[in-house]
Write an enzyme that holds these catalytic residues in place. Structure first.
Site, mmCIF file in Angstrom:
data_model
loop_
_atom_site.group_PDB
_atom_site.id
_atom_site.type_symbol
_atom_site.label_atom_id
_atom_site.label_comp_id
_atom_site.label_asym_id
_atom_site.label_seq_id
_atom_site.Cartn_x
_atom_site.Cartn_y
_atom_site.Cartn_z
ATOM 1 N N PHE A 1 0.813 -1.227 0.000
ATOM 2 C CA PHE A 1 0.000 0.000 0.000
ATOM 3 C C PHE A 1 0.839 1.267 0.000
ATOM 4 C CE2 PHE A 1 0.902 -0.047 4.567
ATOM 5 C CZ PHE A 1 1.022 1.297 4.855
ATOM 6 N N LYS B 1 -1.231 -6.886 -9.343
ATOM 7 C CA LYS B 1 -2.169 -7.082 -8.228
ATOM 8 C C LYS B 1 -1.744 -6.077 -7.154
ATOM 9 C CE LYS B 1 -2.948 -8.416 -4.577
ATOM 10 N NZ LYS B 1 -3.319 -7.473 -3.493
ATOM 11 N N GLU C 1 -4.913 -3.752 -1.934
ATOM 12 C CA GLU C 1 -6.361 -3.523 -1.917
ATOM 13 C C GLU C 1 -6.718 -2.304 -1.062
ATOM 14 O OE1 GLU C 1 -4.565 -5.791 -0.525
ATOM 15 O OE2 GLU C 1 -5.488 -6.774 1.189
ATOM 16 N N SER D 1 5.369 -7.073 3.226
ATOM 17 C CA SER D 1 5.974 -7.437 4.512
ATOM 18 C C SER D 1 6.714 -8.783 4.389
ATOM 19 C CB SER D 1 4.894 -7.498 5.585
ATOM 20 O OG SER D 1 3.847 -8.339 5.164
ATOM 21 N N CYS E 1 9.550 1.692 3.471
ATOM 22 C CA CYS E 1 10.525 0.633 3.786
ATOM 23 C C CYS E 1 11.923 1.217 3.866
ATOM 24 C CB CYS E 1 10.473 -0.465 2.742
ATOM 25 S SG CYS E 1 11.127 0.067 1.166
ATOM 26 N N GLU F 1 9.437 -4.383 12.813
ATOM 27 C CA GLU F 1 9.133 -3.178 12.042
ATOM 28 C C GLU F 1 7.842 -2.559 12.579
ATOM 29 O OE1 GLU F 1 7.745 -3.910 7.991
ATOM 30 O OE2 GLU F 1 8.939 -2.204 7.310
HETATM 31 P P1 NAD Z 1 1.528 -6.624 2.995
HETATM 32 O O1 NAD Z 1 2.563 -7.698 3.067
HETATM 33 O O2 NAD Z 1 0.406 -6.648 3.957
HETATM 34 O O3 NAD Z 1 0.843 -6.623 1.539
HETATM 35 C C1 NAD Z 1 1.613 -6.660 0.356
HETATM 36 C C2 NAD Z 1 0.815 -7.376 -0.724
HETATM 37 O O4 NAD Z 1 0.584 -8.722 -0.316
HETATM 38 C C3 NAD Z 1 -0.546 -6.755 -0.978
HETATM 39 O O5 NAD Z 1 -0.795 -6.727 -2.357
HETATM 40 C C4 NAD Z 1 -1.508 -7.682 -0.246
HETATM 41 O O6 NAD Z 1 -2.769 -7.744 -0.855
HETATM 42 C C5 NAD Z 1 -0.814 -9.024 -0.324
HETATM 43 N N1 NAD Z 1 -1.107 -9.885 0.828
HETATM 44 C C6 NAD Z 1 -1.399 -9.493 2.097
HETATM 45 N N2 NAD Z 1 -1.613 -10.556 2.881
HETATM 46 C C7 NAD Z 1 -1.459 -11.656 2.109
HETATM 47 C C8 NAD Z 1 -1.535 -13.060 2.356
HETATM 48 N N3 NAD Z 1 -1.818 -13.549 3.552
HETATM 49 N N4 NAD Z 1 -1.295 -13.902 1.338
HETATM 50 C C9 NAD Z 1 -0.992 -13.427 0.114
HETATM 51 N N5 NAD Z 1 -0.901 -12.106 -0.178
HETATM 52 C C10 NAD Z 1 -1.122 -11.228 0.805
HETATM 53 O O7 NAD Z 1 2.322 -5.229 3.038
HETATM 54 P P2 NAD Z 1 1.709 -3.761 3.147
HETATM 55 O O8 NAD Z 1 1.189 -3.547 4.515
HETATM 56 O O9 NAD Z 1 0.833 -3.475 1.994
HETATM 57 O O10 NAD Z 1 3.034 -2.899 2.939
HETATM 58 C C11 NAD Z 1 3.926 -2.586 3.968
HETATM 59 C C12 NAD Z 1 5.088 -3.547 4.014
HETATM 60 O O11 NAD Z 1 5.789 -3.553 2.759
HETATM 61 C C13 NAD Z 1 6.128 -3.159 5.051
HETATM 62 O O12 NAD Z 1 6.607 -4.324 5.680
HETATM 63 C C14 NAD Z 1 7.230 -2.516 4.225
HETATM 64 O O13 NAD Z 1 8.508 -2.535 4.805
HETATM 65 C C15 NAD Z 1 7.186 -3.356 3.000
HETATM 66 N N6 NAD Z 1 7.796 -2.692 1.871
HETATM 67 C C16 NAD Z 1 8.996 -3.160 1.439
HETATM 68 C C17 NAD Z 1 9.631 -2.539 0.385
HETATM 69 C C18 NAD Z 1 10.939 -3.068 -0.120
HETATM 70 O O14 NAD Z 1 11.288 -2.770 -1.249
HETATM 71 N N7 NAD Z 1 11.679 -3.845 0.648
HETATM 72 C C19 NAD Z 1 9.043 -1.417 -0.226
HETATM 73 C C20 NAD Z 1 7.809 -0.961 0.253
HETATM 74 C C21 NAD Z 1 7.191 -1.608 1.301
#
Ligand code: NAD
Length: 498
Positions: free
Chosen positions: A149, A173, A176, A226, A281, A383
């Site tokens: 997000f 994808k 959401e 994450s 991040c 985090e």
């Molecule tokens: P998230 O892991 O909750 O979601 C990321 C994606 O995974 C979304 O599209 C979501 O719909 C999907 N998802 C969520 N739960 C899932 C599940 N159980 N099974 C399959 N898919 C699932 O992350 P977020 O809250 O949207 O974003 C924040 C996180 O992203 C933080 O941990 C941040 O550090 C990380 N991030 C990392 C980078 C990097 O390049 N290392 C960059 C930006 C953000």
């Protein structure tokens, strides 16, 4: 209620699952729209469209594909204000920061505009008698991107910009939580000349992610989110025979050496810790002052700096940062602040009580400062992803190198110093993927590549730059011989270079 639709085969497609995600306005706390969460069938339809499109898109010459990228860049720039407002209204970051989000994505598109040069391959004339050897990079087919997000414009563009420019077609994808900008980017790609099916946007949750990971026609998956989900995506995707890069969470440290320009370091760390409400991040949520005196001076100046910060609605041009993305996320941050206190860290500034007049239901949280944070604390190890800065004091340079090196995450790190030798040693020794020297947020420029170490990234290839080109292509090497006409004997041993 306004409904955000999928974008499949060049058209808006209304979801049929009956399952929806709420899209909040983080300023007011109200639900402003809902997004249809895809069924496996809807994902299949997107893949079928991308597969059809790939048959012709892969044959379009690289320069013409680059022209689509040039036109896309112009269109995004022309729509910058509308896109930034849309982004802020769902994410909560201030408009100037949303423009930065879009602009950093566009910088990868600019790199993609030069894709013919990146695809040139290699050639050896006369590798043997009458033998020439050359290699070429070919697209993989249908690729997919699953994005978080916190950068709803930049991270999709990191992925589809390069994937499509090298000749693949793409399923995005997006998160959401803030899906409108990704859909708009899909529409603008078509307007720029990408044929229908080259970029499809399918919304969803675990159902569509699993469908992507299991689909036999998707050849590569790029994920950012994450760490636990990144690891899951990496394991399941690679088990299904796909190429996967999966970027995860972070806990970036900022080392402040005694010889640093402390006033500048305070300004830099304040922006990197509290900008975008810490939902980056590459935020800098841990500061590591070296020596008690550095820690005292830093703390005093950071306190004064925090008093000047303005938290406001995302449309307030004078605010440094806005609300966090959801009430659930604000609760998670508040719980971490409580945990930090319970673990024995000193809570110097508590942002939990912050409320904005007229926006009492918004997802705001004030800047928070902890001191005397210890490595055994969960609030240090995990985090938080909010506007929370933790001071972890050390006595020596060696300890300052050891802290980020031993941490489970290894995304980014920064050192603030005037000593070139110390900076050089630090950059060489620290076990982290991206290092800043007097640079608080060392996100590499688009033609270099982005990627952390340890639990911040699973897989071998970074995002964008030539690493991105390598991820989205496979190498084919051709050994060609044009004999002079004389018949040679059969060779039963492996040919070697004489
Ligand atoms: P998230 O892991 O909750 O979601 C990321 C994606 O995974 C979304 O599209 C979501 O719909 C999907 N998802 C969520 N739960 C899932 C599940 N159980 N099974 C399959 N898919 C699932 O992350 P977020 O809250 O949207 O974003 C924040 C996180 O992203 C933080 O941990 C941040 O550090 C990380 N991030 C990392 C980078 C990097 O390049 N290392 C960059 C930006 C953000």
């Amino acid at each position: 209620m306004r409904e955000i639709t999928h974008f499949i085969d060049g058209a808006a497609v209304t979801g049929t699952s009956g399952r929806f995600g709420d899209i909040f306005n983080p300023n007011t706390g109200e639900v402003q729209a809902r997004v249809a969460l895809a069924t496996t069938g809807e994902l299949d339809a997107a893949v079928a469209s991308a597969l059809r499109a790939h048959q012709t898109w892969a044959l379009v010459n690289p320069q013409r594909r680059a022209r689509v990228m040039f036109d896309f860049k112009r269109l995004v720039e022309a729509n910058m204000n509308e896109l930034a407002e849309m982004l802020s209204s769902e994410h909560g970051k201030v408009i100037a920061d949303s423009k930065g989000d879009i602009q950093r994505g566009l910088e990868v598109i600019e790199f993609a505009c030069g894709i013919p040069h990146a695809l040139k391959g290699e050639y050896t004339e006369g590798a043997g008698p009458g033998i020439d050897v050359y290699s070429m990079r070919q697209p993989l087919g249908v690729c997919a991107g699953i994005t978080p997000f916190n950068f709803p414009a930049m991270i999709p563009m990191w992925m589809f910009g390069i994937a499509i420019a090298v000749g693949n077609t793409f399923i995005l994808k997006p998160s959401e939580k803030d899906p409108s900008v990704p859909v708009r980017l899909g529409e603008l790609m078509m307007e720029a000349g990408a044929p229908k099916g080259v970029l499809n946007v399918v919304h969803g949750d675990k159902v569509s992610v699993d469908a992507i990971l299991d689909h036999p026609d998707i050849k590569a998956v790029s994920f950012v989110g994450s760490s636990d989900i990144a690891h899951y995506v990496y394991s399941r995707g690679t088990a299904a025979g796909k190429r996967v890069q999966a970027m995860g969470g972070a806990k970036n440290h900022g080392i402040v050496m005694p010889d640093a320009d402390i006033d500048q370091a305070v300004k830099d760390i304040s922006g990197a810790a509290f900008g975008s409400a810490g939902e980056r991040c590459m935020a800098l949520p841990v500061v590591v002052p070296v020596g008690a005196r550095t820690a005292e001076i830093f703390r005093e100046k950071m306190l004064a700096e925090i008093e000047t910060l303005k938290v406001g609605v995302s449309t307030d041009a004078s605010a440094q940062y806005g609300p966090v993305v959801t009430a659930a996320h604000r609760q998670k941050i508040s719980d971490y602040i409580q945990m930090g206190q319970d673990e024995g860290a000193e809570l110097v500034v508590d942002g939990r009580g912050f409320a904005l007049q007229g926006y009492e239901k918004g997802f705001f949280i004030g800047p928070t400062l902890f001191d005397h944070v210890k490595t055994e604390m969960r609030t240090y190890q995990e985090e938080i992803f909010g506007p929370v800065l933790q001071i972890a004091r050390v006595e020596s340079f060696e300890e300052a190198v050891a802290l980020p090196s031993a941490h489970q995450y290894g995304n980014g790190v920064a050192i603030f110093t005037r000593n070139g030798r110390a900076a050089r040693e630090f950059a060489s020794q620290v076990q982290v993927g991206m290092v800043g020297i007097n640079v608080p947020i060392p996100v590499p420029v688009a033609y270099h590549s982005f990627g952390g170490w340890k639990r911040s990234a699973f897989g071998d290839t970074n995002q964008h730059g030539m690493e991105g080109v390598r991820f989205y292509t496979k190498v084919k090497t051709i050994t060609a011989r044009w004999p002079d006409g004389a018949t040679e004997d059969s060779a039963f041993v492996i040919p070697t270079m004489k």
